[in-house]
Design a protein around this motif. Sequence first.
Motif, short mmCIF file in Angstrom:
data_model
loop_
_atom_site.label_atom_id
_atom_site.label_comp_id
_atom_site.label_asym_id
_atom_site.label_seq_id
_atom_site.Cartn_x
_atom_site.Cartn_y
_atom_site.Cartn_z
N UNK A 75 -26.11 -23.75 -22.46
CA UNK A 75 -25.07 -23.90 -23.48
C UNK A 75 -23.77 -23.28 -22.99
N UNK A 76 -23.85 -22.07 -22.45
CA UNK A 76 -22.67 -21.38 -21.93
C UNK A 76 -22.01 -22.19 -20.82
N UNK A 77 -22.81 -22.67 -19.88
CA UNK A 77 -22.24 -23.43 -18.78
C UNK A 77 -21.74 -24.80 -19.25
N UNK A 78 -22.40 -25.38 -20.25
CA UNK A 78 -21.91 -26.64 -20.81
C UNK A 78 -20.53 -26.48 -21.40
N UNK A 79 -20.31 -25.39 -22.11
CA UNK A 79 -18.97 -25.11 -22.67
C UNK A 79 -17.95 -24.88 -21.57
N UNK A 80 -18.33 -24.09 -20.57
CA UNK A 80 -17.42 -23.84 -19.46
C UNK A 80 -17.11 -25.09 -18.68
#
Length: 158
Positions: free
Chosen positions: A117-122
Amino acid sequence: AEVQAVFGKDPRVYSVMTKEFIGDDQGRVKALITQDVEISDKGPKAIEGSEREFPCDLVVLSMGFVSPEDYVVGELGLDTDQRNNIHATYGDFRTNVEGVFAGGDCRRGQSLVVWAINEGRGMAASCNEYLQAKRDTKFSPSHQTGVFHNLSSLSPKM
């Protein structure tokens, strides 16, 4: 509950595979074709006549707990690390191919969903910055790679 209030139903769809990416005459993705599958002891099996077309201008591949498929990495010409994950620097998420970004499990390997999720947002933020920078740049046919023309032709047949 919030998503159901907005869409009137749960928008998530399960047991579906992407069968084909469709590009425009400039090599940019404009739609994808999906097909429903049933899961059996031998893996997913395509359900004939269940194809659907979805218009899109961005495709984010969700790869799961295995290394990215070799045919995806090979066709796109992506660099990989020693574990066969797609090489992209954390925080930027750009790969060695212009306009292609990688994050989550396909970049870092099997991990917790919160990292995906974090990397998807980034990755979305990096894609947005890239697209904003390209917005005023005239498209040059020399940048066309054609890698999304018909990726399904490389996919193992189901």
